[in-house]
Enzyme design. Structure first.
Site, PDB file in Angstrom:
ATOM      1  N   ASN A 137      73.662 108.124   4.084  1.00 37.30           N
ATOM      2  CA  ASN A 137      72.330 107.815   4.609  1.00 37.30           C
ATOM      3  C   ASN A 137      72.201 108.129   6.093  1.00 37.30           C
ATOM      4  O   ASN A 137      71.130 108.498   6.569  1.00 37.30           O
ATOM      5  CB  ASN A 137      72.009 106.329   4.382  1.00 37.30           C
ATOM      6  CG  ASN A 137      71.139 106.109   3.161  1.00 37.30           C
ATOM      7  OD1 ASN A 137      70.314 106.952   2.809  1.00 37.30           O
ATOM      8  ND2 ASN A 137      71.310 104.973   2.504  1.00 37.30           N
ATOM      9  N   CYS A 431      76.346 102.099  -4.333  1.00 42.20           N
ATOM     10  CA  CYS A 431      76.154 103.536  -4.085  1.00 42.20           C
ATOM     11  C   CYS A 431      76.765 103.967  -2.765  1.00 42.20           C
ATOM     12  O   CYS A 431      76.688 105.145  -2.401  1.00 42.20           O
ATOM     13  CB  CYS A 431      74.666 103.884  -4.103  1.00 42.20           C
ATOM     14  SG  CYS A 431      73.981 104.056  -5.771  1.00 42.20           S
ATOM     15  N   PHE A 432      77.330 103.035  -2.012  1.00 40.24           N
ATOM     16  CA  PHE A 432      78.099 103.336  -0.800  1.00 40.24           C
ATOM     17  C   PHE A 432      77.259 104.069   0.249  1.00 40.24           C
ATOM     18  O   PHE A 432      77.765 104.920   0.990  1.00 40.24           O
ATOM     19  CB  PHE A 432      79.357 104.146  -1.139  1.00 40.24           C
ATOM     20  CG  PHE A 432      79.947 103.818  -2.472  1.00 40.24           C
ATOM     21  CD1 PHE A 432      80.303 102.509  -2.775  1.00 40.24           C
ATOM     22  CD2 PHE A 432      80.114 104.782  -3.447  1.00 40.24           C
ATOM     23  CE1 PHE A 432      80.831 102.181  -4.016  1.00 40.24           C
ATOM     24  CE2 PHE A 432      80.630 104.467  -4.695  1.00 40.24           C
ATOM     25  CZ  PHE A 432      80.990 103.159  -4.975  1.00 40.24           C
ATOM     26  N   CYS A 433      75.972 103.728   0.307  1.00 43.03           N
ATOM     27  CA  CYS A 433      75.036 104.324   1.280  1.00 43.03           C
ATOM     28  C   CYS A 433      74.947 105.838   1.112  1.00 43.03           C
ATOM     29  O   CYS A 433      74.701 106.559   2.087  1.00 43.03           O
ATOM     30  CB  CYS A 433      75.422 103.967   2.713  1.00 43.03           C
ATOM     31  SG  CYS A 433      75.382 102.208   3.070  1.00 43.03           S
ATOM     32  N   ASN A 434      75.150 106.326  -0.099  1.00 42.32           N
ATOM     33  CA  ASN A 434      75.068 107.761  -0.372  1.00 42.32           C
ATOM     34  C   ASN A 434      74.136 107.972  -1.562  1.00 42.32           C
ATOM     35  O   ASN A 434      74.586 108.200  -2.687  1.00 42.32           O
ATOM     36  CB  ASN A 434      76.460 108.333  -0.672  1.00 42.32           C
ATOM     37  CG  ASN A 434      76.492 109.843  -0.592  1.00 42.32           C
ATOM     38  OD1 ASN A 434      75.569 110.514  -1.016  1.00 42.32           O
ATOM     39  ND2 ASN A 434      77.565 110.377  -0.042  1.00 42.32           N
TER      40      ASN A 434
END
Length: 824
Positions: A137, A431-434
């Site tokens: 992100n 989603c691990f900021c992805n």
């Protein structure tokens, strides 16, 4: 040595454990990471760990030397300046970047470095910001700067050919496909132009292509030959103008930092805690000189100017690019500590770290692919490049996956995370900021993402399965101090918790992992034996309750039960999971006096609140577990009492009414809809919680058998589960099958089993809050059903009278009343 480790070392012994280093991984782990005993830390992609020697060196350094503000000229300031200069050179060396060609700009982290590029880059209406879908992100966020200046933004998918290892810099080895062009509407751009925020085209227009050296979602490594292809304009999607390349190395630099002499990217960002654990809040922008000269910084601050005049528009910025881009006093003490972190990396070497971590990831990945249920359905779905057991060459030491049941449905990632914590395994879910990689690998369309959000799903929540699809995944990742034992602990966890074995029957119980034990109905006691043993009221949510012999019922369940709660300073709901100290606060209600009494071991004075007190002037709304409530607040006297009792600022609120709504959770996995006709106080789901003494006795027998993780073998009592009703005289878990029940003249409907969490592992003893893995770990071994660990049942009171006053007058529960369950 176990056979599995022998097998592993035969295949990976040349890469695992740093065979040529002064210390092997086992010796290093024993000396430097003693705090990891009993656990497997597998979130190195999130943050790796600092060593004991590293922190000892940092402390010794700070205790032995005086470092002053580097913006001064004193001896202590010059000492700090010298360390900062040395640190810049050490960082450049780590990336094999020549100090003549690159500069190291210290920032508060990789995100701040990316933000600096975005806000200072010379965007114009002819610019293009292109990035791969598999970006964090923080990289995506740069598009806001580009779009606001009228630039085109384009996300692309990059697929690499099988022969890329023979890399000759040919575009033919890549398949690059574009997504939809992103541009701001003309109205927005017209507004920006009127406000002077659109750049006119003058000379060359500048563009950026951004990609990660290693995807933080899947671990896929991108070939750095993309740098040369982009800079030489060999990608057909590139528009005219000059192209700069940005590499997000935050994840990849821990094991394989980009070699900037071979692959001369213009911008590279990193965070140092990803490399050696400490310090946090410190990163760097490695910028090529040509690219640095393009960055036009508007704001100036202390340390960035050579001269400025306060009352006229005059400022002269410094010539040194590091000083221009680093606002204010840099974090010089953290920067001074970098050299102590680099020591162990230099001792082991990054190439050895890469081989060590890759050997573990490859071994675990292959073992996961072998896991099958008894019906031959694969347990693990792993995301990333399509690879076989032989070729995993382009993957970093990260494995991202979801798990399937034997019927093909998904285990939710929150279930995996909750169970992993009971095994002492630290991993990451979501989603691990992805968002790009997450949607791509999980097969989530734009409409899926929007509908998930409209259904209430946001980052970090518990909505892990919606409409039968995972909303995120599980990620494990290895670091330089990871061991084979960590890997094996994780694999045993998967095998024991998620792989279904053939069904067997033993004494009426179904022995099948991931499903609830069946009850032998022939052994159930006569219904007439079941009676109400205890009634417990919890006036303040997450505080202690009190037992009574009899108590009135209302449309909301037991009168005054969970009618109050505490909010933190940010409005968040405080529970024992966040604030264990709440469990020491005692409550009591005297119906005749009309008062609620509250006391705490940390307060000498008791708090008294009138049950009839009107607080209408202080009414507001709060959201509790997706339900909107109108609440009344208390004054500073009450709030100060609670704040001092739990040691943090908080406010007490009382439920005045709940705003009913239709069920909006039909798409969520097994989430019960609240009865919109029933008033709910601050409860999670059902109005009351019922457990049986026989079920508790069965649990204690399992704990005492030694199969659980409870070291003290202390029996668990009913209060650990915070029930409202405790019954006696039934068979263990017979309540699972009840649809309705009558206690005295009061009728209740079962809402299903109560999903348990780590809160039942908290135990109050002599004023201290003790934490363990039990009894949840033992319950998880035999009480799991579709992602939930069930113990006790939730009830809603069926109000058969008209009007709340009639209900209060006509329905009381009393200890000793007979319980009449119905399974129909």
């Amino acid at each position: 040595m176990e056979v599995s480790k022998e097998e592993f070392l035969r295949q990976f012994g040349g890469d695992y454990g740093y065979p040529g280093a002064p210390k092997g991984v086992d010796e290093m782990r024993a000396a430097e990471f003693k705090r990891l005993e009993g656990m497997a830390y597998l979130d190195h992609a999130g943050a790796t760990l600092y060593s004991e020697a590293q922190m000892a060196d940092v402390l010794k350094d700070l205790a032995s030397n005086v470092y002053g503000n580097p913006h001064s000229q004193s001896d202590s300031s010059m000492a700090a300046s010298d360390l900062v200069t040395a640190a810049r050179h050490q960082v450049l060396k780590y990336f094999n970047a020549s100090p003549r060609e690159y500069k190291c700009i210290f920032t508060s982290g990789a995100t701040a470095a990316l933000k600096l590029v975005g806000e200072c880059f010379p965007w114009s209406r002819e610019s293009c910001y292109m990035y791969t879908m598999e970006n964090h992100n923080s990289v995506l966020g740069i598009r806001e700067y580009a779009l606001s200046k009228g630039a085109t933004v384009l996300a692309v998918d990059v697929e690499e050919g099988a022969d890329l290892a023979k890399d000759n810099g040919s575009y033919s080895l890549y398949k690059i496909s574009r997504r939809t062009n992103q541009r701001r509407s003309k109205d927005v751009l017209s507004h920006n132009c009127q406000n002077g925020s659109l750049s006119d085209i003058s000379g060359n227009n500048w563009n950026i292509f951004a990609f990660p050296s290693e995807c933080n979602f899947s671990g896929q490594k991108f070939s750095l030959s993309l740098v040369k292809l982009i800079k030489e304009g060999k990608i057909p999607l590139q528009q005219q103008g000059k192209w700069m390349v940005l590499i997000d190395a935050a994840k990849g630099c821990a094991t394989e930092p980009p070699n900037l002499t071979v692959y001369p990217a213009d911008f590279v960002v990193c965070s140092f805690y990803k490399i050696f654990g400490y310090p946090t809040g410190l990163g760097a922008l490695i910028v090529k000189n040509e690219a640095a000269n393009l960055l036009n910084k508007t704001y100036f601050s202390g340390g960035t100017v050579a001269a400025s005049i306060a009352d006229i528009d005059f400022v002269q910025k410094r010539k040194n690019i590091e000083q221009v881009l680093e606002d204010g006093t840099i974090s010089f003490l953290n920067i001074a500590s970098l050299r102590h972190g680099f020591k162990i990396i230099e001792m082991l070497t990054t190439s050895a770290i890469e081989r060590h971590t890759t050997s573990l990831a490859t071994y675990v990945r292959n073992k996961m692919l072998d896991l099958k249920h008894s019906n031959e359905i694969n347990v693990c779905t792993i995301y990333g490049q399509q690879y076989s057991k032989v070729e995993g060459l382009k993957m970093g030491p990260t494995i991202t996956f979801n798990l399937k049941r034997e019927d093909g449905s998904w285990f939710g990632y929150r279930e995996v995370e909750k169970l992993a914590s009971l095994f002492g395994i630290h991993l990451r879910t979501g989603c691990f900021c992805n968002p790009g990689a997450c949607a791509k690998y999980l097969g989530l369309s734009h409409s899926d993402l929007v509908s998930n959000f409209e259904a209430g799903h946001v980052c970090w929540d518990d909505n892990d399965i919606i409409n039968g699809k995972p909303t995120g995944a599980v990620r494990i990742s290895f670091g330089y101090m990871s061991t084979f034992e960590d890997a094996e602990k994780f694999l045993k966890f998967l095998q024991s918790s998620f792989v279904s074995l053939p069904v067997q029957f033993n004494n009426g119980y179904m022995l099948n992992l991931n499903s609830l034990n069946l009850i032998d109905n022939s052994s159930q006691k006569a219904v007439s034996d079941i009676h109400l043993k205890s009634i417990i009221i919890y006036p303040v949510k997450s505080c202690q309750g009190f037992s009574v012999k009899s108590w009135p019922l209302t449309t909301g369940g037991l009168m005054y039960d969970r009618e109050w709660l505490l909010q933190g300073s940010g409005g968040e709901i405080l529970t024992q999971k966040k604030v264990p100290e709440l469990g020491s606060i005692r409550t009591l209600i005297d119906l005749e006096l009309g008062k609620l009494f509250i006391e705490s071991p940390t307060r000498r004075d008791k708090l008294q609140l009138s049950l009839l007190e009107s607080l209408a002037d202080l009414s507001e709304e709060v959201d509790v577990f997706g339900q909107r409530y109108e609440v009344q607040s208390y004054d500073d006297r009450v709030n100060t009492w609670f704040s001092e009792a739990i040691g943090r600022p908080c406010t007490l609120v009382r439920c005045s009414s709940s705003k009913y709504r239709s069920c909006t959770y039909t798409g969520l996995r097994d989430r019960p809809c609240r009865d919109t006709q029933s008033k709910l106080n601050f409860v999670n789901e059902g109005q009351l919680l019922l457990i049986s003494e026989e079920s508790i006795s069965d649990l204690n027998s399992r704990l005492n058998s030694g199969k659980g993780d409870c070291k003290q073998k202390l029996p668990v009592d009913a209060m650990r589960f915070r029930p409202n009703l405790v019954i006696s005289g039934s068979s263990p878990y017979s309540e699972d099958n009840w649809k309705k029940l009558r206690i005295g003249e009061a009728c209740f409907t079962s809402m299903g089993g109560c999903n348990r969490c780590q809160m039942i592992n908290l135990h109050q003893d002599s004023g201290q809050v003790l934490k363990s893995k039990e009894p949840l770990a033992t319950l998880a071994s035999y009480r799991r059903k579709k992602g939930k660990i069930l113990f006790g049942i939730l009830l809603n009171y069926e109000d058969i009278m008209e009007g709340e006053n009639e209900t209060i007058a006509g329905r009381w529960l009393q200890v000793g009343q007979q319980v009449y369950p119905s399974t129909e």
